[in-house]
Scaffold this motif. Structure first.
Motif, PDB file in Angstrom:
ATOM      1  N   ILE A 272     -11.950   3.179   0.686  1.00 56.13           N
ATOM      2  CA  ILE A 272     -11.618   1.883   1.282  1.00 56.13           C
ATOM      3  C   ILE A 272     -12.205   1.824   2.687  1.00 56.13           C
ATOM      4  O   ILE A 272     -11.797   2.585   3.575  1.00 56.13           O
ATOM      5  CB  ILE A 272     -10.092   1.666   1.329  1.00 56.13           C
ATOM      6  CG1 ILE A 272      -9.542   1.532  -0.098  1.00 56.13           C
ATOM      7  CG2 ILE A 272      -9.732   0.444   2.167  1.00 56.13           C
ATOM      8  CD1 ILE A 272      -8.041   1.399  -0.175  1.00 56.13           C
ATOM      9  N   ASP A 277      -9.067  -4.608   2.500  1.00 60.21           N
ATOM     10  CA  ASP A 277      -8.409  -3.666   1.588  1.00 60.21           C
ATOM     11  C   ASP A 277      -7.497  -2.693   2.337  1.00 60.21           C
ATOM     12  O   ASP A 277      -6.457  -2.275   1.832  1.00 60.21           O
ATOM     13  CB  ASP A 277      -9.450  -2.890   0.785  1.00 60.21           C
ATOM     14  CG  ASP A 277     -10.004  -3.704  -0.376  1.00 60.21           C
ATOM     15  OD1 ASP A 277      -9.405  -4.751  -0.704  1.00 60.21           O
ATOM     16  OD2 ASP A 277     -11.034  -3.304  -0.947  1.00 60.21           O
ATOM     17  N   LYS A 280      -4.300  -4.528   2.772  1.00 61.31           N
ATOM     18  CA  LYS A 280      -3.547  -4.557   1.514  1.00 61.31           C
ATOM     19  C   LYS A 280      -2.817  -3.230   1.286  1.00 61.31           C
ATOM     20  O   LYS A 280      -1.652  -3.204   0.880  1.00 61.31           O
ATOM     21  CB  LYS A 280      -4.478  -4.841   0.329  1.00 61.31           C
ATOM     22  CG  LYS A 280      -4.986  -6.263   0.234  1.00 61.31           C
ATOM     23  CD  LYS A 280      -5.879  -6.413  -0.992  1.00 61.31           C
ATOM     24  CE  LYS A 280      -6.396  -7.837  -1.145  1.00 61.31           C
ATOM     25  NZ  LYS A 280      -7.294  -7.964  -2.311  1.00 61.31           N
ATOM     26  N   SER A 308      -0.936  -2.279  -4.587  1.00 59.84           N
ATOM     27  CA  SER A 308      -1.651  -2.877  -3.457  1.00 59.84           C
ATOM     28  C   SER A 308      -2.408  -4.143  -3.828  1.00 59.84           C
ATOM     29  O   SER A 308      -2.801  -4.910  -2.949  1.00 59.84           O
ATOM     30  CB  SER A 308      -2.639  -1.861  -2.864  1.00 59.84           C
ATOM     31  OG  SER A 308      -1.981  -0.683  -2.478  1.00 59.84           O
ATOM     32  N   ILE A 310      -5.376  -4.108  -5.157  1.00 62.44           N
ATOM     33  CA  ILE A 310      -6.795  -3.841  -4.891  1.00 62.44           C
ATOM     34  C   ILE A 310      -7.521  -3.676  -6.220  1.00 62.44           C
ATOM     35  O   ILE A 310      -7.075  -2.922  -7.095  1.00 62.44           O
ATOM     36  CB  ILE A 310      -6.949  -2.573  -4.028  1.00 62.44           C
ATOM     37  CG1 ILE A 310      -6.318  -2.797  -2.656  1.00 62.44           C
ATOM     38  CG2 ILE A 310      -8.417  -2.185  -3.891  1.00 62.44           C
ATOM     39  CD1 ILE A 310      -6.261  -1.554  -1.791  1.00 62.44           C
ATOM     40  N   TYR A 312     -10.084  -2.384  -8.900  1.00 64.90           N
ATOM     41  CA  TYR A 312     -10.771  -1.119  -9.131  1.00 64.90           C
ATOM     42  C   TYR A 312     -11.094  -0.985 -10.613  1.00 64.90           C
ATOM     43  O   TYR A 312     -10.520  -1.677 -11.452  1.00 64.90           O
ATOM     44  CB  TYR A 312      -9.901   0.063  -8.692  1.00 64.90           C
ATOM     45  CG  TYR A 312      -8.667   0.274  -9.541  1.00 64.90           C
ATOM     46  CD1 TYR A 312      -8.652   1.224 -10.563  1.00 64.90           C
ATOM     47  CD2 TYR A 312      -7.509  -0.484  -9.344  1.00 64.90           C
ATOM     48  CE1 TYR A 312      -7.526   1.416 -11.351  1.00 64.90           C
ATOM     49  CE2 TYR A 312      -6.379  -0.296 -10.116  1.00 64.90           C
ATOM     50  CZ  TYR A 312      -6.392   0.653 -11.115  1.00 64.90           C
ATOM     51  OH  TYR A 312      -5.289   0.830 -11.901  1.00 64.90           O
TER      52      TYR A 312
END
Length: 438
Positions: A272, A277, A280, A308, A310, A312
């Protein structure tokens, strides 16, 4: 079903421990060796079962890592061989130094590593000649009672002594403090950085105590970058980074930042490096007062990224995040599979940052460098109980081949990585008049 050596009250546990100790004192070193040998053999039959129970009760870490550390604790915790006698002879006197038991030991366990630490402490304390009262974290009470039953039954079968290792059916701060302050308890062994460690030092008895940690590792421009990345990921991802010694912060000399980042990503690290991010991640890993969110302690990378929000794809071992050196990720021990990456302009600044981030806790630190001078400067400057040069944090507690294993790092009281000799009193006995054959 009731379990052996598990008591409902503090008084009952201490009375049972006193009776067992009285019998244990009559045995010799060879008897202790037989007991420890029997314990090792029996516990090896329960490794996977104990790892599973520990994971299910604490909801932290991962089973494969727990199996590895439990097995190492059984096989490579030093026993009576650690109690080395010394003799000094002069013309008119012989002086003997030997290790004797303290008596009843109270061993206070962490929630993050309940099984391996119990086994490690128990073998060391028994080798030193003590009886043991285990005080588990409430989050690991059931698996500790199960393990105590296995240990106590194996000891009874081997030497006929019952209750040499005991625990309570329920634990609380009050019951642990009652044990710590009890006049019949002689030694306190505290693992972890909890408030209970501070209380132990007020009990007016021998204390061996761990404390908080924030392991910080330097990677300079002379390092083998691929090896450094491999070592860091191996340590920081182990059991989802809930061990106190594993890498939490990496201070990187900025000229090799891009190469280091690429090396981490090759090791299945989710990197990150954007403010969006990082924000987050901060919102879920930190509470409103900027402390670690204990709900996510020991959770997997997948769970953390999902919480989070995020995006991926793929399977990751670890999360690395770029932060300034004052960010809570860097100065707080998260106990999650997350490492902070802090850039420094050169080695001198990296060492300055590392010293600041370790915060004088004197627990664990390390460096990756091919400069012998820098290896020595960093070790002398950091003054940590465990210091690792060009290796993985796990090497520092005995995971490398042939090294003794220790899971209680007494940075607070100064013993460092503990073993049987730390759990005994070093005594001096002098024989006057000639006793020399030289």
């Amino acid at each position: 079903m009731s379990k052996r050596s598990v008591f409902d009250t503090v008084c009952d546990a201490i009375d049972a421990s006193k009776s067992a100790l009285k019998l244990y004192k009559e045995l010799g070193i060879s008897n202790r060796e037989e007991i420890i040998k029997a314990l090792r053999e029996e516990l090896l039959n329960h490794v996977e079962e104990l790892a599973q129970k520990s994971y299910e009760e604490t909801c932290m870490g991962c089973i494969d890592s727990k199996i590895q550390k439990i097995k190492l604790s059984i096989e490579r915790t030093p026993g009576t061989e650690d109690l080395i006698s010394e003799v000094l002879t002069k013309d008119k006197v012989m002086t003997l130094y030997e290790y004797s038991a303290f008596g009843i030991a109270c061993a206070i366990m962490p929630s993050t590593n309940p099984i391996a630490t119990v086994i490690n402490n128990t073998i060391g304390l028994l080798a030193a000649g003590n009886s043991v009262i285990l005080c588990p974290h409430p989050r690991a009470i059931e698996v500790t009672k199960y393990l105590t039953d296995i240990i106590a039954s194996a000891i009874l079968k081997t030497c006929g002594i019952d209750n040499l290792v005991t625990t309570l059916s329920e634990v609380s701060i009050k019951s642990i403090q009652e044990i710590m302050y009890h006049p019949d308890v002689n030694l306190l062994v505290v693992t972890g950085g909890s408030e209970i460690a501070r209380t132990a030092n007020k009990c007016d008895k021998k204390v061996i105590s761990g404390g908080a940690a924030n392991p910080t590792f330097i990677v300079d421009e002379t390092a083998d970058i691929d090896k450094a990345a491999n070592c860091i990921v191996k340590g920081a991802s182990f059991d989802n980074n809930i061990l106190c010694v594993t890498e939490k912060n990496i201070v990187i000399v900025e000229t090799i930042y891009e190469k280091f980042k690429e090396a981490l990503e090759k090791e299945k690290v989710f990197y990150i490096d954007t403010f969006e991010d990082m924000l987050k991640l901060s919102k879920v890993l930190l509470t409103e007062d900027l402390k670690p969110n204990k709900f996510l302690g020991g959770k997997s990378v997948k769970e953390i990224l999902d919480f989070s929000g995020i995006n991926y794809s793929g399977d990751y071992k670890l999360i690395a995040v770029d932060v300034p050196k004052i960010h809570p990720f860097a100065i707080e021990e998260l106990l999650m599979p997350v490492i902070s990456v802090i850039k420094a302009k050169d080695f001198d600044e990296a060492l300055e940052f590392s010293l600041c981030l370790e915060q004088g806790l004197r627990h664990t630190a390390g460096i990756h460098s091919n400069s012998i001078e820098r290896l020595n400067i960093a070790a002398k400057t950091m003054q940590t109980s465990i210091f690792i040069k060009n290796g993985c944090s796990l090497d520092g507690i005995g995971f490398s081949e042939g090294n003794p294993v220790s899971f209680t790092i007494a940075n607070r009281t100064g013993e460092g990585s503990t073993s049987a000799r730390n759990f005994a009193r070093r005594r001096r006995c002098a024989l006057i008049d000639a006793f020399s054959i030289r």
